[in-house]
Write a protein that holds these residues in place. Sequence first.
Motif, mmCIF file in Angstrom:
data_model
loop_
_atom_site.group_PDB
_atom_site.id
_atom_site.type_symbol
_atom_site.label_atom_id
_atom_site.label_comp_id
_atom_site.label_asym_id
_atom_site.label_seq_id
_atom_site.Cartn_x
_atom_site.Cartn_y
_atom_site.Cartn_z
ATOM 1 N N VAL A 91 3.030 4.703 4.786
ATOM 2 C CA VAL A 91 2.352 5.811 4.467
ATOM 3 C C VAL A 91 2.010 5.733 3.010
ATOM 4 N N ALA A 92 0.713 5.610 3.068
ATOM 5 C CA ALA A 92 -0.093 5.448 1.575
ATOM 6 C C ALA A 92 -0.147 6.696 0.814
ATOM 7 N N PRO A 93 -0.512 6.622 -0.363
ATOM 8 C CA PRO A 93 -0.834 7.871 -1.059
ATOM 9 C C PRO A 93 -1.841 8.767 -0.403
ATOM 10 N N GLY A 94 -1.557 10.147 -0.616
ATOM 11 C CA GLY A 94 -2.390 11.164 0.074
ATOM 12 C C GLY A 94 -1.901 11.543 1.442
ATOM 13 N N SER A 95 -0.879 11.003 1.872
ATOM 14 C CA SER A 95 -0.503 11.127 3.268
ATOM 15 C C SER A 95 -1.531 10.364 4.220
ATOM 16 N N VAL A 96 -1.790 9.367 3.894
ATOM 17 C CA VAL A 96 -2.509 8.265 4.873
ATOM 18 C C VAL A 96 -1.580 7.514 5.485
ATOM 19 N N PHE A 97 -1.572 7.405 6.889
ATOM 20 C CA PHE A 97 -0.695 6.954 8.024
ATOM 21 C C PHE A 97 -1.347 5.568 8.268
ATOM 22 N N LEU A 98 -0.700 4.555 8.304
ATOM 23 C CA LEU A 98 -1.196 3.397 8.907
ATOM 24 C C LEU A 98 -0.129 2.549 9.847
ATOM 25 N N TRP A 99 -0.721 1.962 10.799
ATOM 26 C CA TRP A 99 0.270 1.080 11.508
ATOM 27 C C TRP A 99 -0.455 0.074 12.463
ATOM 28 N N LEU A 100 0.321 -0.745 12.925
ATOM 29 C CA LEU A 100 -0.617 -1.806 13.813
ATOM 30 C C LEU A 100 -0.665 -1.353 15.246
ATOM 31 N N VAL A 101 -1.710 -1.748 15.741
ATOM 32 C CA VAL A 101 -1.832 -1.336 17.261
ATOM 33 C C VAL A 101 -2.264 -2.643 17.905
ATOM 34 N N GLU A 102 -2.004 -2.757 19.000
ATOM 35 C CA GLU A 102 -2.169 -4.183 20.024
ATOM 36 C C GLU A 102 -3.261 -3.872 20.998
ATOM 37 N N GLU A 103 -3.876 -4.776 21.390
ATOM 38 C CA GLU A 103 -4.793 -4.432 22.526
ATOM 39 C C GLU A 103 -3.976 -4.106 23.745
ATOM 40 N N LEU A 132 0.838 -1.317 -0.035
ATOM 41 C CA LEU A 132 0.069 0.004 -0.047
ATOM 42 C C LEU A 132 0.762 1.364 -0.065
ATOM 43 N N GLY A 133 1.869 1.281 0.680
ATOM 44 C CA GLY A 133 2.613 2.530 0.713
ATOM 45 C C GLY A 133 4.080 2.250 1.182
ATOM 46 N N GLU A 134 4.696 3.381 1.309
ATOM 47 C CA GLU A 134 6.210 3.499 1.670
ATOM 48 C C GLU A 134 6.392 2.979 3.275
#
Length: 130
Positions: A32-44, A23-25
């Motif tokens: 970081v996906a196109p359009g400055s969309v930030f993604l990360w894994l988060v744990e309970e 999806l992204g860099e």
Amino acid sequence: MSENAFVFPAVSRADVLRLLGALGETQPDQWVAPGSVFLWLVEEHRDLYLDWEPEMVAELERAVGERPAWAVQVNYRLSRRQEAVAAIRTLLGRGGVAVDDFVGHVWTAHEVETDSVVRGGRFGEPPVRT
């Protein structure tokens, strides 16, 4: 102002990591996906449900069949909703659910894919007030 969504894909964590890489860099601890969309894994155990209303956690548990131990958190600007939803659709490509900041609803992959309206709003944006 940035918005957040949480995605609970119906695939393994390893598959999600491959999807995020496509999806992204890759950056330290995030993508970081196109359009400055930030993604990360988060744990309970690392505060996934920290600010959630108990009713929303219960609705998620009913939708998934259990309390998910991890999710993909997506951070985006409202003006970049289309880019964020595109990334989320990829993560939900084989099923799963998502939760946004706007509508107290657990969104199915189908509802996100078809841009359904629930309680006056679409996934990832505020309800329209009339």
